[in-house]
Design a protein around this motif. Structure first.
Motif, PDB file in Angstrom:
ATOM      1  N   SER A   1      24.583  44.918  90.381  1.00 48.41           N
ATOM      2  CA  SER A   1      23.742  45.847  92.154  1.00 48.41           C
ATOM      3  C   SER A   1      24.947  45.251  93.028  1.00 48.41           C
ATOM      4  CB  SER A   1      22.700  44.718  91.497  1.00 48.41           C
ATOM      5  OG  SER A   1      21.450  45.573  92.994  1.00 48.41           O
ATOM      6  N   ILE A   2      24.609  46.083  94.015  1.00 46.30           N
ATOM      7  CA  ILE A   2      25.505  44.981  95.370  1.00 46.30           C
ATOM      8  C   ILE A   2      25.007  45.687  96.556  1.00 46.30           C
ATOM      9  CG2 ILE A   2      27.997  44.477  93.988  1.00 46.30           C
ATOM     10  CD1 ILE A   2      29.030  47.508  95.407  1.00 46.30           C
ATOM     11  N   ASP A   3      24.610  45.531  97.892  1.00 45.91           N
ATOM     12  CA  ASP A   3      24.288  45.532  98.374  1.00 45.91           C
ATOM     13  C   ASP A   3      24.941  45.717 100.184  1.00 45.91           C
ATOM     14  OD1 ASP A   3      20.943  45.593  98.543  1.00 45.91           O
ATOM     15  OD2 ASP A   3      21.423  43.162  97.365  1.00 45.91           O
ATOM     16  N   CYS A   4      25.179  47.107 100.085  1.00 47.24           N
ATOM     17  CA  CYS A   4      26.397  46.761 101.226  1.00 47.24           C
ATOM     18  C   CYS A   4      26.077  48.338 102.005  1.00 47.24           C
ATOM     19  CB  CYS A   4      27.168  48.045 100.612  1.00 47.24           C
ATOM     20  SG  CYS A   4      27.839  47.356  98.785  1.00 47.24           S
ATOM     21  N   ALA A   5      26.097  48.119 103.546  1.00 50.42           N
ATOM     22  CA  ALA A   5      25.795  49.063 104.485  1.00 50.42           C
ATOM     23  C   ALA A   5      27.077  50.147 104.621  1.00 50.42           C
ATOM     24  CB  ALA A   5      26.022  48.283 105.737  1.00 50.42           C
ATOM     25  N   HIS A   6      26.612  51.661 105.362  1.00 56.74           N
ATOM     26  CA  HIS A   6      28.276  52.774 105.354  1.00 56.74           C
ATOM     27  C   HIS A   6      27.759  53.018 106.079  1.00 56.74           C
ATOM     28  CE1 HIS A   6      27.179  56.381 102.393  1.00 56.74           C
ATOM     29  NE2 HIS A   6      26.895  55.167 102.506  1.00 56.74           N
ATOM     30  N   GLN A   7      28.732  54.586 106.895  1.00 57.72           N
ATOM     31  CA  GLN A   7      28.170  55.759 107.552  1.00 57.72           C
ATOM     32  C   GLN A   7      29.252  56.731 107.140  1.00 57.72           C
ATOM     33  OE1 GLN A   7      29.447  54.785 111.465  1.00 57.72           O
ATOM     34  NE2 GLN A   7      27.864  56.490 112.358  1.00 57.72           N
TER      35      GLN A   7
ATOM     36  N   GLU B   1      38.945  55.456 101.891  1.00 59.11           N
ATOM     37  CA  GLU B   1      38.550  56.659 102.086  1.00 59.11           C
ATOM     38  C   GLU B   1      37.196  57.028 102.379  1.00 59.11           C
ATOM     39  OE1 GLU B   1      39.951  57.936  98.040  1.00 59.11           O
ATOM     40  OE2 GLU B   1      39.286  55.956  97.424  1.00 59.11           O
ATOM     41  N   ARG B   2      36.695  58.363 103.161  1.00 54.00           N
ATOM     42  CA  ARG B   2      35.267  58.317 102.975  1.00 54.00           C
ATOM     43  C   ARG B   2      34.142  57.562 101.688  1.00 54.00           C
ATOM     44  NH1 ARG B   2      32.963  62.143 106.707  1.00 54.00           N
ATOM     45  NH2 ARG B   2      30.961  62.585 105.775  1.00 54.00           N
ATOM     46  N   THR B   3      33.376  56.688 102.314  1.00 54.76           N
ATOM     47  CA  THR B   3      32.326  56.093 101.337  1.00 54.76           C
ATOM     48  C   THR B   3      31.251  56.930 100.422  1.00 54.76           C
ATOM     49  OG1 THR B   3      31.105  55.528 103.693  1.00 54.76           O
ATOM     50  CG2 THR B   3      33.483  53.407 102.477  1.00 54.76           C
ATOM     51  N   THR B   4      32.003  58.400 100.038  1.00 49.84           N
ATOM     52  CA  THR B   4      31.096  58.907  99.122  1.00 49.84           C
ATOM     53  C   THR B   4      30.571  58.088  97.897  1.00 49.84           C
ATOM     54  OG1 THR B   4      33.037  60.441  98.069  1.00 49.84           O
ATOM     55  CG2 THR B   4      31.748  60.740 100.938  1.00 49.84           C
ATOM     56  N   ALA B   5      29.697  58.272  97.117  1.00 44.45           N
ATOM     57  CA  ALA B   5      29.534  57.686  95.578  1.00 44.45           C
ATOM     58  C   ALA B   5      30.619  57.767  94.875  1.00 44.45           C
ATOM     59  CB  ALA B   5      27.949  58.145  95.709  1.00 44.45           C
ATOM     60  N   GLU B   6      31.288  59.933  94.707  1.00 43.13           N
ATOM     61  CA  GLU B   6      31.623  59.530  94.641  1.00 43.13           C
ATOM     62  C   GLU B   6      32.940  59.042  94.418  1.00 43.13           C
ATOM     63  OE1 GLU B   6      30.199  63.553  95.791  1.00 43.13           O
ATOM     64  OE2 GLU B   6      30.193  61.433  96.158  1.00 43.13           O
ATOM     65  N   ASN B   7      33.885  58.900  96.054  1.00 49.11           N
ATOM     66  CA  ASN B   7      35.027  57.825  96.332  1.00 49.11           C
ATOM     67  C   ASN B   7      35.025  56.866  96.053  1.00 49.11           C
ATOM     68  OD1 ASN B   7      36.448  60.290  97.563  1.00 49.11           O
ATOM     69  ND2 ASN B   7      36.165  59.959  99.885  1.00 49.11           N
TER      70      ASN B   7
ATOM     71  N   ALA C   1      27.011  59.454  90.855  1.00 47.77           N
ATOM     72  CA  ALA C   1      28.563  59.792  90.762  1.00 47.77           C
ATOM     73  C   ALA C   1      29.292  58.936  89.467  1.00 47.77           C
ATOM     74  CB  ALA C   1      28.846  59.952  92.086  1.00 47.77           C
ATOM     75  N   VAL C   2      30.144  59.568  89.178  1.00 43.54           N
ATOM     76  CA  VAL C   2      31.117  59.522  87.985  1.00 43.54           C
ATOM     77  C   VAL C   2      32.285  59.119  87.567  1.00 43.54           C
ATOM     78  CG1 VAL C   2      30.700  58.739  85.087  1.00 43.54           C
ATOM     79  CG2 VAL C   2      28.885  59.162  86.900  1.00 43.54           C
ATOM     80  N   CYS C   3      33.265  58.570  87.718  1.00 45.63           N
ATOM     81  CA  CYS C   3      34.475  59.020  87.736  1.00 45.63           C
ATOM     82  C   CYS C   3      34.836  58.016  86.040  1.00 45.63           C
ATOM     83  CB  CYS C   3      35.532  57.851  88.870  1.00 45.63           C
ATOM     84  SG  CYS C   3      36.909  57.766  88.266  1.00 45.63           S
ATOM     85  N   THR C   4      34.988  58.899  85.681  1.00 48.57           N
ATOM     86  CA  THR C   4      36.370  58.589  84.098  1.00 48.57           C
ATOM     87  C   THR C   4      37.716  58.380  84.347  1.00 48.57           C
ATOM     88  OG1 THR C   4      34.145  59.920  83.160  1.00 48.57           O
ATOM     89  CG2 THR C   4      36.488  58.998  81.749  1.00 48.57           C
TER      90      THR C   4
END
Length: 156
Positions: free
Chosen positions: A9-15, A97-103, A142-145
């Protein structure tokens, strides 16, 4: 093949600048980051890791330093100029890179793959698959394999 997983668990801000919704504004998440490693259990009799895919302590040693580096930071791509101008540098974690969950799932997988390969080498085993999941909310994932192809671990 068997797998083990652990959730961090991590707490972060982004936009997300230029997003067509709420995410265009500065906001934060309590991210749940799941790391799944798959392989064959260690079979060497007498080994402390016998019967394990990987000891959870070794998993932590590979993943936790990155989680600590990201925790309570602003996740930056570099286009959030008005925010980056006012934040002290030690409050920023550069994703690049753009801070989407996928990225973020891809970024985390890229960062932990080598430490995980080293952990598997320590126990004379082989990483077959790595999955990194990032949850911004309890309802999203979002998952990366990563799998091995010709001796190189690449996104599947």
């Amino acid at each position: 093949m068997l797998s083990i997983s652990k959730v961090y668990s991590i707490d972060c801000a982004h936009q997300l600048p230029n997003h067509n919704g709420k995410c265009a504004r500065l906001h934060g998440h309590t991210y749940a980051v799941s790391v799944v490693v798959a392989g064959k259990p260690v079979t060497l009799k007498g080994s402390p890791q016998a019967g394990m895919v990987l000891d959870y302590d070794l998993l932590d040693r590979a993943v936790k330093p990155l989680m600590d580096a990201m925790d309570h930071r602003f996740l930056a791509w570099g286009t959030e100029t008005s925010i980056l101008e006012v934040l002290p540098p030690d409050n920023i974690y550069w994703v690049g890179e753009r801070t989407t969950a996928e990225n973020l799932s891809l970024h985390i997988a890229r960062k932990v793959i080598n430490p995980l390969l080293n952990a598997f080498e320590v126990v004379n085993s082989k990483l077959e698959r790595l999955e990194v999941g990032v949850r911004e909310t309890p309802k999203t994932l979002a998952v990366c394999t990563f799998i091995e192809k010709d001796g190189i671990y690449v996104p599947d």
